[in-house]
Structure formats: C-alpha cells, structure tokens
Scaffold this active site. Structure first.
Site, PDB file in Angstrom:
ATOM      1  CD  GLU A   1      16.208   7.494  36.126  1.00  0.00           C
ATOM      2  OE1 GLU A   1      16.134   7.742  34.909  1.00  0.00           O
ATOM      3  OE2 GLU A   1      17.074   8.004  36.863  1.00  0.00           O
TER       4      GLU A   1
ATOM      5  CD  GLU B   1      17.371   7.194  29.192  1.00  0.00           C
ATOM      6  OE1 GLU B   1      17.870   8.234  29.659  1.00  0.00           O
ATOM      7  OE2 GLU B   1      17.907   6.075  29.285  1.00  0.00           O
TER       8      GLU B   1
END
Length: 139
Positions: free
Chosen positions: A74, A79
C-alpha cells in the site's frame, strides 16, 4: 467532487455500535496501478481540521500478487492525523506480514504555514511518482 464527514447517528449494519459520523471511499480499481513505472498519481485536496479525523489519499495494487493487505503493499500518498493539525502530512509504504507483524516505512513533514498556507483553508496538490527502485512524494 466533495467528500464530507457528516454527523449520522444511524449506526452501521456491520456492528451493533452506533457510529456518529459518515465516511467515504472512492475505488479506482483497474484504472491505474502503482507497479506501472514512470507514472504520477496526484489529487488536489483541501484537508479538514480537527482531532479524531484521519483523511488519506492512498493506493492499493490492482492484483494481490503476494496476498491480501499488507503483503502486496500500500502506498499512502498523503495522510493527515487530525490531532497534529492540517499542515502535518505523512507518506507511508505498508508491506510484509499480516497485522500485528506488518511493516511500514513512514515520513511525516510539517509544511510551513507562510509558504503553503493553511491546508484546511485551500486546495493543495499531493502526488507520488513511481520509478525503478524509487517512489517520490510531492506536496
């Protein structure tokens, strides 16, 4: 496209607990893949502000060649952990064995308010470029 967290006390069919906010996910399965060398993936995002939120722009592979998450990887392009404020962002790669033995490599940076402005007040472009043996993050 606008994705918003909204108050919603209807609960969830997957749990007996009442969930107080909505969430969203956009699937682009089969549209692009991070194994493609020489590609750039980007989005313009205006981050929300507040504790308890964790907005993210991330990618999973189209095929789980090595198994399900995180074995096939991933890439977290961006974020934001709400308690850190809107101008601290993280880029992460997840891989390895299943939780709790999963592994990741992560780097967080604080973008200067004067140079970048408040990332919860304006849209900003976040991107990664995938090349042979390297992934480059851009903010």
């Amino acid at each position: 496209l606008s994705i918003e967290a909204r108050v919603d006390n209807k609960g969830s069919s997957s749990t007996s607990e009442t969930l107080k906010y909505t969430s969203a996910k956009i699937s682009t399965l089969g549209k692009a893949d991070f194994r493609t060398i020489g590609r750039r993936f980007e989005a313009r995002i205006k981050l929300p502000r507040g504790q308890g939120i964790w907005p993210a722009f991330w990618m999973l592979p189209s095929k789980n060649k090595f198994g399900t998450w995180p074995k096939s990887g991933e890439i977290d392009i961006m974020e934001n952990i709400g308690k850190e404020g809107p101008n601290t962002i993280h880029g992460t790669i997840h891989y390895g064995e299943f939780w709790p033995k999963d592994q990741y490599a992560e780097q967080g940076i604080r973008l200067d308010d004067e140079e970048y402005g408040d990332l919860s007040a304006t849209y900003h472009t976040y991107a990664v470029e995938v090349d042979v043996g390297v992934i480059r993050w851009y903010a």
